[in-house]
Design a protein around this motif. Sequence first.
Motif, short mmCIF file in Angstrom:
data_model
loop_
_atom_site.label_atom_id
_atom_site.label_comp_id
_atom_site.label_asym_id
_atom_site.label_seq_id
_atom_site.Cartn_x
_atom_site.Cartn_y
_atom_site.Cartn_z
N PHE A 3 23.83 -53.79 11.96
CA PHE A 3 23.01 -54.42 13.00
C PHE A 3 23.39 -55.88 13.14
CE2 PHE A 3 19.55 -57.10 14.31
CZ PHE A 3 19.03 -56.46 15.42
N PHE A 4 23.51 -56.59 12.01
CA PHE A 4 23.77 -58.04 12.06
C PHE A 4 25.21 -58.36 12.42
CE2 PHE A 4 19.85 -57.98 9.48
CZ PHE A 4 19.09 -58.85 10.26
N ASN A 5 26.06 -57.37 12.47
CA ASN A 5 27.41 -57.58 13.00
C ASN A 5 27.39 -57.73 14.52
OD1 ASN A 5 28.65 -57.41 10.51
ND2 ASN A 5 29.06 -55.22 10.67
N TYR A 6 26.30 -57.27 15.14
CA TYR A 6 26.21 -57.27 16.60
C TYR A 6 25.12 -58.18 17.14
CZ TYR A 6 29.33 -53.26 16.36
OH TYR A 6 30.42 -52.45 16.12
N PHE A 7 24.01 -58.28 16.44
CA PHE A 7 22.88 -59.07 16.92
C PHE A 7 22.30 -59.92 15.79
CE2 PHE A 7 22.86 -55.11 19.48
CZ PHE A 7 23.13 -55.66 20.71
N SER A 8 21.77 -61.07 16.16
CA SER A 8 21.20 -61.96 15.15
C SER A 8 19.71 -61.72 14.94
CB SER A 8 21.42 -63.42 15.56
OG SER A 8 20.75 -63.69 16.79
N SER A 9 19.06 -61.00 15.86
CA SER A 9 17.62 -60.78 15.76
C SER A 9 17.23 -59.56 16.59
CB SER A 9 16.85 -62.00 16.27
OG SER A 9 17.07 -62.17 17.67
N LYS A 10 16.02 -59.09 16.37
CA LYS A 10 15.53 -57.96 17.18
C LYS A 10 15.37 -58.38 18.63
CE LYS A 10 10.56 -58.72 16.36
NZ LYS A 10 9.30 -58.14 15.82
N GLU A 11 14.98 -59.65 18.86
CA GLU A 11 14.80 -60.13 20.23
C GLU A 11 16.12 -60.10 20.99
OE1 GLU A 11 11.45 -61.62 17.81
OE2 GLU A 11 13.62 -61.73 17.55
N GLU A 12 17.20 -60.52 20.33
CA GLU A 12 18.50 -60.49 20.98
C GLU A 12 18.90 -59.05 21.33
OE1 GLU A 12 23.17 -61.85 20.32
OE2 GLU A 12 21.71 -62.12 18.70
N ALA A 13 18.61 -58.13 20.42
CA ALA A 13 18.95 -56.72 20.67
C ALA A 13 18.15 -56.15 21.83
CB ALA A 13 18.70 -55.90 19.40
N VAL A 14 16.87 -56.51 21.91
CA VAL A 14 16.03 -55.99 22.99
C VAL A 14 16.50 -56.51 24.35
CG1 VAL A 14 13.71 -56.06 23.99
CG2 VAL A 14 13.99 -55.65 21.55
#
Length: 200
Positions: free
Chosen positions: A50-61
């Motif tokens: 997950f952290f290879n692609y996004f820094s936080s859940k907000e960024e992923a959303v």
Amino acid sequence: MTPPGRRERKKQATRAALREAALRLAIRDGVENVTVERIAGEADVALRTFFNYFSSKEEAVVATVSSAAEALIAEFRARPRTESVLTAFREAVLVILNESDDANRDYLAVVRLIHRTPSLVPQQLAMLAAQEKALASAIAERVSVPEDSAYAMVCAAAVHAALRIVVNQWLEPGREPSTETLRRQVDLVIAELAAGLDRP
């Protein structure tokens, strides 16, 4: 353009799976109840992935909006150089609107989610700034001016803001949004920009 290799396609698929999982969980349970661990589990990947692609859940959303913007800028870059900046932007928007209904539905779901979730606003603002910079770069390339020229930056800010206003108005409560309505509103706002803003 050279098609992406297998490694790149796999990375794109993983990013998409995480993005879709984050949106699915946020819509169902609310952003405040979603964790990065749950997103990774929903996408069937390790937490470190997950952290290879996004820094936080907000960024992923919010990533669905970022992905749509990247597609729009790529389409804008691909438009014939014989088209003006505003014509190329309009045509690029229409191409994106005519693509996958699923992609458009996810985009609108994220915009609605941002409207009712204050914790997503900082991520949205950071994403909008990055998108505007990327669009300015594409405009500068099209008209052969420096990326930091006033024209490229002002033009990018104007068309970016215009599109955001159109989408926000289109999603106002009480309206029944349709793609055809959005197309007409895009045409209208591009015509307003083309006519110029300095009026008596």
